[in-house]
Design an enzyme around this catalytic site. Structure first.
Site, short mmCIF file in Angstrom:
data_model
loop_
_atom_site.label_atom_id
_atom_site.label_comp_id
_atom_site.label_asym_id
_atom_site.label_seq_id
_atom_site.Cartn_x
_atom_site.Cartn_y
_atom_site.Cartn_z
N GLY A 163 -27.58 -44.03 75.62
CA GLY A 163 -29.24 -44.34 74.95
C GLY A 163 -29.16 -45.08 73.67
O GLY A 163 -29.84 -46.37 73.07
N ARG A 164 -27.54 -44.95 72.87
CA ARG A 164 -27.98 -45.89 72.30
C ARG A 164 -25.82 -47.27 71.91
O ARG A 164 -25.44 -47.19 71.15
CB ARG A 164 -28.07 -45.90 70.71
N LYS A 189 -21.27 -47.89 69.23
CA LYS A 189 -22.87 -47.70 69.63
C LYS A 189 -23.48 -48.24 68.13
O LYS A 189 -23.56 -48.44 67.35
CB LYS A 189 -21.93 -45.50 69.06
N ASP A 236 -34.56 -45.64 68.85
CA ASP A 236 -34.08 -46.81 68.87
C ASP A 236 -32.53 -47.57 69.55
O ASP A 236 -33.00 -48.77 68.63
CB ASP A 236 -34.64 -46.77 67.26
N ARG A 249 -15.54 -48.61 69.48
CA ARG A 249 -14.49 -46.99 69.72
C ARG A 249 -13.76 -47.10 70.57
O ARG A 249 -14.15 -48.40 72.06
CB ARG A 249 -15.65 -45.88 69.72
N GLY A 251 -27.07 -39.85 79.20
CA GLY A 251 -26.84 -41.57 79.10
C GLY A 251 -26.99 -42.17 77.83
O GLY A 251 -26.99 -41.46 76.85
N ASP A 270 -22.09 -32.88 76.96
CA ASP A 270 -21.88 -34.67 77.73
C ASP A 270 -21.44 -34.62 75.69
O ASP A 270 -20.95 -36.30 75.80
CB ASP A 270 -23.96 -34.78 76.87
N ASN A 271 -20.96 -34.40 75.56
CA ASN A 271 -19.59 -34.24 74.13
C ASN A 271 -18.09 -34.24 74.78
O ASN A 271 -17.60 -34.00 73.84
CB ASN A 271 -20.03 -34.24 72.91
P1 AMP Z 1 -25.54 -37.38 70.43
O1 AMP Z 1 -26.41 -36.10 69.50
O2 AMP Z 1 -25.18 -38.61 70.27
O3 AMP Z 1 -24.90 -37.09 71.53
O4 AMP Z 1 -26.84 -37.89 71.45
C1 AMP Z 1 -27.51 -37.44 72.34
C2 AMP Z 1 -28.04 -38.03 73.59
O5 AMP Z 1 -29.03 -37.96 72.72
C3 AMP Z 1 -27.23 -39.21 74.18
O6 AMP Z 1 -27.92 -39.51 75.09
C4 AMP Z 1 -27.25 -40.43 72.87
O7 AMP Z 1 -27.38 -41.83 74.10
C5 AMP Z 1 -28.88 -40.38 72.70
N1 AMP Z 1 -29.04 -40.53 71.10
C6 AMP Z 1 -28.62 -39.99 69.88
N2 AMP Z 1 -29.32 -41.46 69.25
C7 AMP Z 1 -30.00 -42.28 69.68
C8 AMP Z 1 -30.96 -43.42 69.72
N3 AMP Z 1 -30.92 -43.45 68.20
N4 AMP Z 1 -32.07 -43.94 69.95
C9 AMP Z 1 -31.57 -44.04 71.77
N5 AMP Z 1 -30.75 -42.57 71.77
C10 AMP Z 1 -30.15 -42.09 70.80
MG MG Z 2 -23.04 -37.45 72.57
#
Ligand code: AMP
Ligand code: MG
Length: 530
Positions: A90-91, A136, A148, A211, A88, A281-282
């Site tokens: 998360g940020r 984001k 965070d 974005r 989900g 998820d990407n």
């Molecule tokens: P990503 O690597 O950006 O595709 O993120 C993978 C997952 O980690 C997603 O659910 C993001 O929302 C979560 N995520 C990445 N960085 C953070 C952060 N600084 N705080 C909270 N969730 C994060």
């Molecule tokens: Mg992602």
């Protein structure tokens, strides 16, 4: 904000996937970059986005703005081959859904998406595509899992630069609407991108990147819904079909995503883009490139090229991308399996058939996108002599490892009298010595195929000039520009942004922007989670 009553947004259509959430209270948010042209195309008044109310909207506080309801959305995903469960936003927050003309994210000529040549009537009838605005770095959400919820300003600037470069290269992608500095320092690992020194922790300025995508539905969204055992799946399928112009059935959605992912990854391969973290998820079901974490562009052509510090096995290496895309589509097929046909056997057969089409779809997309780079029209994609010539060229790239971008631009020298022999003089990464002979032999074959197929030198040149960029976001330049921008000097960053968003305009920007990284920098490492 103009939305469409016929096609409701995600929080309305599938409320169980969206949790209302405001952005965090940034101490002193300020707009660092605004994409005026994109804002206007999406029906925003750029002056309003620059206002205090606009900034509140962009940072996830715009509940008073009609049409704005910030939500964090739920999805799951396979990360590095393992199911990671619920992930989900998360940020990130989905702020609003607005209407614009098709093509703003570079999707064109694909299933259901009219290309530029499609005749349209009134301007109003062109605003037929819905776009999601997502920020984001907006702070913690129920999906933050201990993180965070923030992002660094440099990571936001990096995503803005690279996604806009991808769009200018013609590759479907999430667009960048804005970058905001939050005025807050956040703790992050400080990583040195050109060697292996251990990371340290330090305070860095926080940022938000805004974005735009036709949707932020991922393969992982379907994986979550498939595991939830609820009645959500039919609505998710209908929502994806309507938004992305797939016909309304699980089968059509799967086939459409297969086709668009094949086309997308073919375009990554032609421009030397390494996504770096192709987790499900990407992987967007829209066919747009999403999530510019550890991505990087090739200097020397190399199928084994891996830049991401966390990709220790090379799962997401440059040359592995088509295979991984196929694997990700397998996860989508799995999630859709119960919805494909009446019986499990029929469903399996249908899934196999659709997934089986990926290899051909990819091969044909790769040929269509790459032929113009060697000066031949895409219409020769089924011509055996043209495709053989292309394969021979690709083998030369793998064997000798010239700079992916520059060697294609140097091919233009085949069509015009040029001082010296730019192709033969090209530096190469492997097998020193035989390159000049090999490339001269290939050039003779090129000459003969070009003549036989009736492609004039002028036409070949035109095709190559439009398909072979001069400026790409080279890793060492991006690093330097971000370092300077982080220290308050945005001059290099803005010049680089200008160059990579006009990638085919030779001679308008400094020569340094066209040079591969100096050898003494060593190999480039990229980091995600920033
Ligand atoms: P990503 O690597 O950006 O595709 O993120 C993978 C997952 O980690 C997603 O659910 C993001 O929302 C979560 N995520 C990445 N960085 C953070 C952060 N600084 N705080 C909270 N969730 C994060
Ligand atoms: Mg992602």
């Amino acid at each position: 904000m103009s939305t469409s009553p016929n096609q409701p947004d995600l929080p309305t259509s599938i409320p169980e996937l969206a949790i209302e959430q405001e952005g965090f209270d940034a101490p002193s948010p300020s707009l660092v970059l605004l994409n005026d042209a994109l804002a206007t195309d999406l029906g925003f008044n750029p002056a309003w986005l620059r206002s205090e109310e606009g900034l509140r909207f962009l940072t996830g506080h715009g509940t008073e703005t009609p049409g704005s309801l910030p939500v964090a959305t739920a999805y799951a995903g396979h990360q590095f081959g393992n199911f990671a469960g619920l992930l989900g936003d998360g940020r990130a927050l989905l702020l609003a859904t607005v209407a614009g003309r098709p093509g703003l994210t570079g999707l064109k000529g694909q299933v259901g998406v009219p290309d530029k040549s499609t005749p349209t009537n009134a301007a109003a009838s062109q605003a037929t595509q819905l776009y999601e605005i997502q920020s984001k770095g907006t702070g913690p959400t129920p999906f933050s899992r201990g993180g965070d919820g923030k992002a660094t300003l440099t990571s936001a600037l990096r995503e803005y630069l690279i996604s806009e470069a991808m769009f200018a290269l013609g590759v479907p992608t999430t667009r960048a609407l804005a970058v905001i500095a939050t005025g807050e320092d956040i703790y992050r690992g400080s990583q040195i991108p050109f060697d292996e020194q251990p990371p340290t922790s330090e305070l860095q300025p926080g940022g938000i990147v805004v974005r735009v995508a036709t949707s932020h539905l991922r393969v992982g969204t379907f994986e979550l819904v498939a595991r939830s055992g609820s009645d959500t799946m039919p609505r998710l399928i209908n929502f994806a079909a309507a938004r992305h112009r797939y016909d309304e059935s699980a089968k059509r959605v799967l086939a459409g995503v297969v086709k668009r992912q094949a086309d997308l990854v073919a375009q990554w391969m032609t421009c030397g883009f390494v996504h770096g973290v192709m987790n499900t998820d990407n992987a967007s079901v829209s066919g747009e490139t999403i999530d510019y974490g550890p991505c990087a562009f090739l200097d020397a052509h190399d199928p084994r090229a891996v830049f991401s510090s966390i990709d220790s096995t090379g799962r997401y290496a440059f040359g592995a991308q088509p295979t991984v895309a196929g694997w990700n589509l397998g996860r989508l097929a799995e999630a859709l399996l119960p919805s494909l046909e009446e019986t499990p056997d029929d469903a399996l057969n249908t899934a196999r058939e659709i997934l089986g089409s990926f290899a051909d779809e990819f091969a044909s997309a790769l040929t269509r996108h790459w032929l113009p780079k060697i000066g031949l029209p895409s219409s020769l994609a089924d011509d055996p002599s043209a495709t053989k010539l292309l394969r021979q060229w690709q083998s030369l790239l793998v064997k000798f490892g010239p700079d992916h971008t520059n060697v294609h631009r140097a091919l233009i020298s085949l069509t015009v009298p040029t001082d010296g022999n730019p192709l033969a003089e090209m530096p190469i990464a492997r097998d020193e010595g035989q390159w000049p002979d090999a490339v001269a032999e290939w050039a003779r074959k090129w000459e003969s195929v070009r003549e036989k197929k009736g492609v004039s030198k002028a036409r070949a040149r035109e095709l190559m000039e439009a398909a072979n960029p001069v400026y790409i976001p080279r890793n060492h330049l991006v690093t330097e520009a971000l370092e300077q921008a982080g220290a308050g000097d945005t001059d290099l960053y803005l010049r680089l942004l200008e160059a990579v968003t006009h990638p085919f305009e030779a001679a308008n920007f400094p020569t340094e922007f066209t040079l591969p990284a100096p050898a003494e920098l060593g190999s480039f490492r990229s980091y995600c989670g920033t």
